[in-house]
Design a protein around this motif. Structure first.
Motif, short mmCIF file in Angstrom:
data_model
loop_
_atom_site.label_atom_id
_atom_site.label_comp_id
_atom_site.label_asym_id
_atom_site.label_seq_id
_atom_site.Cartn_x
_atom_site.Cartn_y
_atom_site.Cartn_z
N GLU A 31 48.77 80.14 15.29
CA GLU A 31 48.67 79.09 16.30
C GLU A 31 49.15 79.59 17.66
O GLU A 31 50.17 80.26 17.77
N ASN A 32 48.36 79.27 18.70
CA ASN A 32 48.69 79.60 20.09
C ASN A 32 48.75 81.11 20.36
O ASN A 32 49.33 81.54 21.35
N ARG B 32 46.90 84.84 21.26
CA ARG B 32 45.82 85.25 22.15
C ARG B 32 45.45 86.70 21.85
O ARG B 32 46.32 87.58 21.80
N ASP C 295 44.93 76.79 14.89
CA ASP C 295 44.87 75.85 16.02
C ASP C 295 45.43 76.46 17.31
O ASP C 295 46.48 77.10 17.31
N SER C 296 44.67 76.25 18.39
CA SER C 296 45.04 76.65 19.76
C SER C 296 45.07 78.16 19.96
O SER C 296 45.61 78.64 20.96
N SER C 297 44.50 78.93 19.04
CA SER C 297 44.37 80.37 19.27
C SER C 297 43.21 80.65 20.22
O SER C 297 42.29 79.84 20.35
N TYR C 298 43.26 81.80 20.88
CA TYR C 298 42.30 82.15 21.93
C TYR C 298 41.81 83.57 21.70
O TYR C 298 42.60 84.51 21.59
N VAL D 121 40.03 75.80 18.67
CA VAL D 121 40.25 77.17 19.14
C VAL D 121 39.31 77.46 20.31
O VAL D 121 38.38 76.72 20.57
N THR D 122 39.56 78.57 21.00
CA THR D 122 38.72 79.01 22.10
C THR D 122 38.18 80.40 21.81
O THR D 122 38.95 81.30 21.48
#
Length: 217
Positions: free
Chosen positions: A162-163, A165, A186-189, A212-213
């Motif tokens: 999570e989170n 990059r 969740d929220s990884s890029y 995610v992005t």
């Protein structure tokens, strides 16, 4: 003497006051030491051995404000291991991180890996802990010479916590190659940049949990 520190010191933290050129010597992080922290103060550790730092399986290397620069490989792992730290630059002519097992980038770390003719990371698998930031660049010496993939995971998944990059770039056929699953929490890029003509990633499967992005260029 940094080599003596790796071999005999009772402390787990080394602070650099100058650049260090190991020439053909190699720093060995053994399972008896388990974990070493290098606070670099902006300095560089150079080496022309098979790798600059070799880690036994299960060890942890923390690099803060330091560059590890290898004429061949920069970091070699004899199994799986952890790398952490802030403002760490791992540079190699051949492979930045070459691991028999999987590589884990520790929580809240910020690591950059640069190579010229080899892999950025070549390992069984790759995991980014929560809030970890990893940049991997394969920067070929010329447009006519393409290097290998920036990241190759041979058998285990690539997992983004999570989170976390991950930014990877190369001019090879695939920037990222993962024979197993690529898992994003969740929220990884994820940003993949192919400066050549082909693909961003070749993966076995994509698994996503949460929002995610993903950006590809």
């Amino acid at each position: 003497d940094l080599a003596a520190f790796f071999n005999t010191s009772s402390s787990d933290t080394a602070t650099l006051v100058a650049d260090i050129n190991l020439e053909t010597d190699m720093l060995l992080l053994t399972k008896e030491r388990s974990k070493i922290v290098i606070n670099g103060n902006g300095h560089t550790i150079y080496g022309d051995a098979e790798c600059v730092i070799r880690m036994d399986a299960g060890c942890t290397l923390v690099l803060n404000d330091v560059t590890v620069s290898g004429g061949t490989d920069a970091i070699g792992m004899l199994g799986s291991g952890n790398i952490g730290g802030k403002n760490a630059n791992i540079h190699a002519v051949a492979t930045g991180i070459n691991a028999i097992g999987s590589v884990c980038i520790e929580r809240n770390s910020k690591i950059e890996v640069n190579t010229t003719v080899g892999y950025g990371i070549y390992a069984a698998g790759l995991e980014l802990d929560e809030y970890a930031e990893l940049t991997v660049k394969n920067e070929s010496l010329s447009e006519e010479i393409t290097g290998p993939n920036a990241i190759t995971a041979l058998s285990a998944p690539i997992v983004m916590g999570e989170n976390s990059r991950l930014t990877a770039s190369s001019n090879e056929y695939n920037v990222i190659k993962c024979k197993n699953s690529f898992i994003m929490h969740d929220s990884s890029y994820l940003s993949v940049i192919n400066t050549g003509e082909y693909h961003g990633a070749e993966i076995g499967a994509l698994e996503i949990s949460g929002a995610v992005t993903i950006q590809a260029y």
